[in-house]
Design a protein around this motif. Sequence first.
Motif, PDB file in Angstrom:
ATOM      1  N   UNK A  77       9.125  29.020   1.057  1.00 42.20           N
ATOM      2  CA  UNK A  77       8.796  27.921   1.958  1.00 42.20           C
ATOM      3  C   UNK A  77       9.979  27.253   2.641  1.00 42.20           C
ATOM      4  N   UNK A  78      11.169  27.829   2.599  1.00 48.25           N
ATOM      5  CA  UNK A  78      12.289  27.275   3.352  1.00 48.25           C
ATOM      6  C   UNK A  78      12.186  27.733   4.804  1.00 48.25           C
ATOM      7  N   UNK A  79      12.545  26.822   5.727  1.00 46.84           N
ATOM      8  CA  UNK A  79      12.533  27.151   7.154  1.00 46.84           C
ATOM      9  C   UNK A  79      13.873  26.757   7.748  1.00 46.84           C
ATOM     10  N   UNK A  80      14.465  27.677   8.494  1.00 49.09           N
ATOM     11  CA  UNK A  80      15.735  27.456   9.171  1.00 49.09           C
ATOM     12  C   UNK A  80      15.452  27.348  10.663  1.00 49.09           C
ATOM     13  N   UNK A  81      15.847  26.229  11.276  1.00 49.45           N
ATOM     14  CA  UNK A  81      15.663  26.024  12.705  1.00 49.45           C
ATOM     15  C   UNK A  81      17.038  25.971  13.361  1.00 49.45           C
ATOM     16  N   UNK A  82      17.295  26.912  14.294  1.00 50.25           N
ATOM     17  CA  UNK A  82      18.612  27.016  14.917  1.00 50.25           C
ATOM     18  C   UNK A  82      18.490  27.301  16.408  1.00 50.25           C
ATOM     19  N   UNK A  83      19.523  26.928  17.137  1.00 50.66           N
ATOM     20  CA  UNK A  83      19.632  27.196  18.567  1.00 50.66           C
ATOM     21  C   UNK A  83      20.581  28.376  18.746  1.00 50.66           C
ATOM     22  N   UNK A  84      20.075  29.458  19.350  1.00 51.85           N
ATOM     23  CA  UNK A  84      20.852  30.698  19.487  1.00 51.85           C
ATOM     24  C   UNK A  84      20.768  31.231  20.912  1.00 51.85           C
ATOM     25  N   UNK A  85      21.725  32.073  21.306  1.00 53.12           N
ATOM     26  CA  UNK A  85      21.613  32.747  22.604  1.00 53.12           C
ATOM     27  C   UNK A  85      20.386  33.659  22.613  1.00 53.12           C
ATOM     28  N   UNK A  86      19.820  33.892  23.781  1.00 49.26           N
ATOM     29  CA  UNK A  86      18.650  34.764  23.903  1.00 49.26           C
ATOM     30  C   UNK A  86      18.918  36.149  23.314  1.00 49.26           C
ATOM     31  N   UNK A  87      20.127  36.665  23.503  1.00 54.86           N
ATOM     32  CA  UNK A  87      20.471  37.996  22.980  1.00 54.86           C
ATOM     33  C   UNK A  87      20.374  38.022  21.461  1.00 54.86           C
ATOM     34  N   UNK A  88      20.766  36.952  20.792  1.00 57.75           N
ATOM     35  CA  UNK A  88      20.680  36.887  19.335  1.00 57.75           C
ATOM     36  C   UNK A  88      19.229  36.931  18.876  1.00 57.75           C
ATOM     37  N   UNK A  89      18.356  36.203  19.565  1.00 57.54           N
ATOM     38  CA  UNK A  89      16.927  36.215  19.219  1.00 57.54           C
ATOM     39  C   UNK A  89      16.354  37.620  19.409  1.00 57.54           C
ATOM     40  N   UNK A  90      16.746  38.305  20.480  1.00 58.18           N
ATOM     41  CA  UNK A  90      16.293  39.682  20.714  1.00 58.18           C
ATOM     42  C   UNK A  90      16.805  40.615  19.624  1.00 58.18           C
TER      43      UNK A  90
ATOM     44  N   UNK B  67      17.625  39.848  16.562  1.00 52.14           N
ATOM     45  CA  UNK B  67      16.915  39.556  15.311  1.00 52.14           C
ATOM     46  C   UNK B  67      15.539  40.232  15.313  1.00 52.14           C
ATOM     47  N   UNK B  68      14.839  40.194  16.439  1.00 52.26           N
ATOM     48  CA  UNK B  68      13.542  40.884  16.551  1.00 52.26           C
ATOM     49  C   UNK B  68      13.695  42.373  16.249  1.00 52.26           C
TER      50      UNK B  68
ATOM     51  N   UNK C 226      18.023  45.091   4.469  1.00 50.65           N
ATOM     52  CA  UNK C 226      19.393  44.817   4.882  1.00 50.65           C
ATOM     53  C   UNK C 226      19.557  43.346   5.213  1.00 50.65           C
ATOM     54  N   UNK C 227      20.783  42.976   5.535  1.00 51.56           N
ATOM     55  CA  UNK C 227      21.086  41.607   5.936  1.00 51.56           C
ATOM     56  C   UNK C 227      21.357  41.577   7.429  1.00 51.56           C
ATOM     57  N   UNK C 228      21.238  40.387   8.010  1.00 50.06           N
ATOM     58  CA  UNK C 228      21.513  40.197   9.431  1.00 50.06           C
ATOM     59  C   UNK C 228      22.367  38.952   9.578  1.00 50.06           C
ATOM     60  N   UNK C 229      23.481  39.043  10.288  1.00 51.37           N
ATOM     61  CA  UNK C 229      24.374  37.911  10.526  1.00 51.37           C
ATOM     62  C   UNK C 229      24.334  37.533  11.995  1.00 51.37           C
TER      63      UNK C 229
ATOM     64  N   UNK D 206      23.953  34.321   7.622  1.00 47.29           N
ATOM     65  CA  UNK D 206      23.611  35.659   7.176  1.00 47.29           C
ATOM     66  C   UNK D 206      22.322  35.539   6.380  1.00 47.29           C
ATOM     67  N   UNK D 207      21.305  36.304   6.780  1.00 50.01           N
ATOM     68  CA  UNK D 207      20.008  36.228   6.112  1.00 50.01           C
ATOM     69  C   UNK D 207      19.630  37.607   5.582  1.00 50.01           C
ATOM     70  N   UNK D 208      18.862  37.632   4.536  1.00 52.01           N
ATOM     71  CA  UNK D 208      18.339  38.889   3.981  1.00 52.01           C
ATOM     72  C   UNK D 208      16.963  39.101   4.610  1.00 52.01           C
ATOM     73  N   UNK D 209      16.808  40.169   5.359  1.00 49.33           N
ATOM     74  CA  UNK D 209      15.590  40.402   6.136  1.00 49.33           C
ATOM     75  C   UNK D 209      14.343  40.534   5.266  1.00 49.33           C
ATOM     76  N   UNK D 210      14.487  40.997   4.048  1.00 45.22           N
ATOM     77  CA  UNK D 210      13.331  41.148   3.166  1.00 45.22           C
ATOM     78  C   UNK D 210      12.695  39.796   2.825  1.00 45.22           C
ATOM     79  N   UNK D 211      13.458  38.709   2.878  1.00 39.17           N
ATOM     80  CA  UNK D 211      12.947  37.385   2.525  1.00 39.17           C
ATOM     81  C   UNK D 211      12.300  36.660   3.696  1.00 39.17           C
ATOM     82  N   UNK D 212      12.382  37.219   4.908  1.00 38.41           N
ATOM     83  CA  UNK D 212      11.821  36.583   6.102  1.00 38.41           C
ATOM     84  C   UNK D 212      10.309  36.772   6.125  1.00 38.41           C
ATOM     85  N   UNK D 213       9.579  35.655   6.254  1.00 36.02           N
ATOM     86  CA  UNK D 213       8.122  35.693   6.336  1.00 36.02           C
ATOM     87  C   UNK D 213       7.690  35.739   7.805  1.00 36.02           C
TER      88      UNK D 213
END
Length: 77
Positions: free
Chosen positions: A16-29, A31-32, A41-44, A53-60
């Motif tokens: 139930x943790x939520x991270x809210x961040x402002x990123x460049x459009x390229x970063x959002x793409x 991450x998708x 794997x992880x994504x930085x 740096x987040x672990x993709x397996x934990x992303x809901x």
Amino acid sequence: MADTEKTRIEIAFDGQQVLSVLVPLQTADDLDRALAGDHDSSYSFEADDGRYTIHLRRVVYVKRFARESRVGFGAAA
């Protein structure tokens, strides 16, 4: 970060943790694409307030806002 177009994203993790961040459009793409690939794997990435740096397996889920809204006065770009 350089003056590039940015978007706000929310990344929700199991537990139930939520991270809210402002990123460049390229970063959002990027991450998708990372979420569509290997989930063990992880994504930085760089955000306005630091490096994450987040672990993709934990992303809901990831919520991508349509556009960043600003409060206050100033010239529209």
